[in-house]
Design a protein around this motif. Structure first.
Motif, PDB file in Angstrom:
ATOM      1  N   SER A 127       9.613  37.949  26.424  1.00 46.85           N
ATOM      2  CA  SER A 127      10.265  37.316  25.261  1.00 46.85           C
ATOM      3  C   SER A 127      10.783  35.910  25.509  1.00 46.85           C
ATOM      4  O   SER A 127      11.163  35.222  24.561  1.00 46.85           O
ATOM      5  N   CYS A 128      10.830  35.466  26.768  1.00 47.66           N
ATOM      6  CA  CYS A 128      11.517  34.208  27.082  1.00 47.66           C
ATOM      7  C   CYS A 128      10.905  33.007  26.374  1.00 47.66           C
ATOM      8  O   CYS A 128      11.628  32.089  25.942  1.00 47.66           O
TER       9      CYS A 128
ATOM     10  N   LEU B 257      17.923  32.457  28.033  1.00 51.10           N
ATOM     11  CA  LEU B 257      16.931  33.034  28.936  1.00 51.10           C
ATOM     12  C   LEU B 257      17.414  34.316  29.616  1.00 51.10           C
ATOM     13  O   LEU B 257      16.600  35.144  30.029  1.00 51.10           O
ATOM     14  N   THR B 258      18.710  34.476  29.741  1.00 50.69           N
ATOM     15  CA  THR B 258      19.244  35.647  30.462  1.00 50.69           C
ATOM     16  C   THR B 258      19.715  36.765  29.534  1.00 50.69           C
ATOM     17  O   THR B 258      20.120  37.825  30.009  1.00 50.69           O
ATOM     18  N   LYS B 259      19.651  36.563  28.234  1.00 50.44           N
ATOM     19  CA  LYS B 259      20.275  37.521  27.324  1.00 50.44           C
ATOM     20  C   LYS B 259      19.681  38.922  27.429  1.00 50.44           C
ATOM     21  O   LYS B 259      20.403  39.928  27.333  1.00 50.44           O
TER      22      LYS B 259
ATOM     23  N   ASN C   7       8.637  34.464  38.618  1.00 50.57           N
ATOM     24  CA  ASN C   7       9.513  34.562  39.791  1.00 50.57           C
ATOM     25  C   ASN C   7      11.001  34.531  39.468  1.00 50.57           C
ATOM     26  O   ASN C   7      11.793  35.253  40.087  1.00 50.57           O
ATOM     27  N   MET C   8      11.396  33.706  38.503  1.00 45.36           N
ATOM     28  CA  MET C   8      12.844  33.481  38.363  1.00 45.36           C
ATOM     29  C   MET C   8      13.608  34.716  37.884  1.00 45.36           C
ATOM     30  O   MET C   8      14.748  34.942  38.291  1.00 45.36           O
ATOM     31  N   PHE C   9      12.992  35.540  37.047  1.00 43.71           N
ATOM     32  CA  PHE C   9      13.696  36.736  36.599  1.00 43.71           C
ATOM     33  C   PHE C   9      13.754  37.793  37.712  1.00 43.71           C
ATOM     34  O   PHE C   9      14.751  38.487  37.871  1.00 43.71           O
TER      35      PHE C   9
END
Length: 286
Positions: free
Chosen positions: A54-55, A103-105, A225-227
Motif C-alpha cells: 500500500s505504500c 509510510l509507517t501507518k 528492505n526498509m519495512f
C-alpha cells in the motif's frame, strides 16, 4: 544438637535449592519472553506486507493530493517537507504533512494491539513484561522449599533484593518502551533521508513533478528492505531489553544469595558445649 552441629550441611543444601530455583525461573522467563517475541514478530510481519502493498498509493495521495484550486502553493509545502526530513507543518493549510508517518501507518495499525499487551505499564494483560517481572521469584516459585528457621533471614534478604531489582527493571521497561515503538518511524525516516535531500535540490520549472516522481520512485525501490529493516529493529531492541532483564535478575539474585549466606556465617549459634559434655558423662555411666 545434632542439627545445630550440621549447620554447614544445611546451608549448602539450601544454597543449592535457591540456585536451582533461580535457573528454573530464568528458563521459565526465557520461554515466556520467546512467546512474546513470536507474537510481536507475527504482527510486525503483517504490517510489513500491508505496507509494501500500500505504500505507493498512500504516499501518492499524500504528496500528490487532488487540489480543486490546482497545485498553486503546494510546491512550497512539498519543498519544506523534503528539507525537513519528510515532515512539515503548514500554517496556511492548517495541517501537518508527514510522509514518514504515512509510510509507517500500516505497521503501527498491525502491532498496536499486541504491543500494548506486551508493554502495558498499568493494565493487567496477563502477558505483559511488567507482570512477568513481578511474578519472578526464587522464593515464591512452586519448587521452592522453605528454609529452616535458622535461615529465615536468608529468604527475607533475598526477597528484599528481588523487589529492589524488579522495581529498577520495570522502570527501565517504561523508558525503553517508547524507543522501541518509535524505532519503526526512525528506521523509515533514516532510509528516506537521501531521497528527501535529493528531492529538495530540484529547482525551477517542473520541479514539483520531479520531486513527486523522485519520492515515489525511491519508495518503490526502498520498500523491499526498509519495512523489513523496521521490523528487525523493533525485534532487536525488544530482544536486547528482554536479555537485559534476564541478565539483571540473574546477576542481582546470584549476588544476593552469596551475600545472604555470607551473613549467615556470622550468626552465632547456641552454645551447647556444656550439654554435650553432660551427655558424654552420662553415656560413660551407662
Amino acid at each position: 544438637m545434632s542439627l545445630i552441629q550440621s549447620k554447614r550441611m544445611v546451608k549448602t543444601e539450601v544454597h543449592k535449592v535457591l540456585e536451582r530455583n533461580l535457573e528454573k525461573e530464568l528458563e521459565k522467563l526465557d520461554c515466556q519472553f520467546h512467546m512474546l517475541r513470536c507474537l510481536l514478530s507475527q504482527s510486525l510481519s503483517n504490517g510489513v506486507e500491508k505496507s509494501k502493498s500500500s505504500c505507493q498509493d498512500d504516499a501518492e495521495e499524500k504528496i500528490s493530493p487532488y487540489l480543486p484550486q490546482g497545485n498553486r502553493g503546494f510546491h512550497k509545502i512539498l519543498q519544506a517537507l523534503c528539507k525537513n526530513g519528510g515532515r512539515h507543518r503548514s500554517k496556511g493549510w492548517h495541517t501537518v504533512l508527514d510522509l514518514n508517518e504515512c509510510l509507517t501507518k500500516h505497521m503501527y495499525e498491525n502491532i498496536d494491539a499486541e504491543f500494548n499487551l506486551i508493554f502495558s505499564v498499568n493494565a493487567k494483560t496477563g502477558i505483559s513484561v511488567q507482570e512477568l517481572i513481578d511474578k519472578f521469584s526464587i522464593i515464591n516459585c512452586d519448587t521452592a522449599q522453605p528454609a529452616p528457621p535458622m535461615l529465615n533471614h536468608t529468604e527475607d534478604f533475598i526477597q528484599a533484593q528481588e523487589l529492589k531489582q524488579k522495581k529498577k527493571l520495570k522502570e527501565e521497561v517504561v523508558i525503553r518502551k517508547k524507543t522501541i515503538y518509535t524505532s519503526i518511524q526512525t528506521t523509515i525516516k533514516t532510509a528516506m533521508t537521501s531521497c528527501y535531500e535529493e528531492a529538495a535540490e530540484y529547482k525551477g520549472d517542473g520541479s514539483l513533478k520531479r520531486k513527486q516522481k523522485k519520492l515515489l520512485d525511491d519508495i518503490e525501490s526502498f520498500k523491499c528492505n526498509m519495512f523489513d529493516n523496521a521490523k528487525q529493529e523493533v525485534l532487536r531492541q525488544s530482544d536486547q531489553l528482554m536479555g537485559d532483564i534476564k541478565e539483571g535478575l540473574k546477576s542481582e539474585i546470584k549476588t544476593s544469595i552469596q551475600h545472604s549466606f555470607a551473613q549467615a556465617s556470622n550468626i552465632t549459634l547456641l552454645d551447647v558445649s556444656s550439654e554435650i559434655k553432660a551427655l558424654e558423662k552420662l553415656s560413660t555411666q551407662l
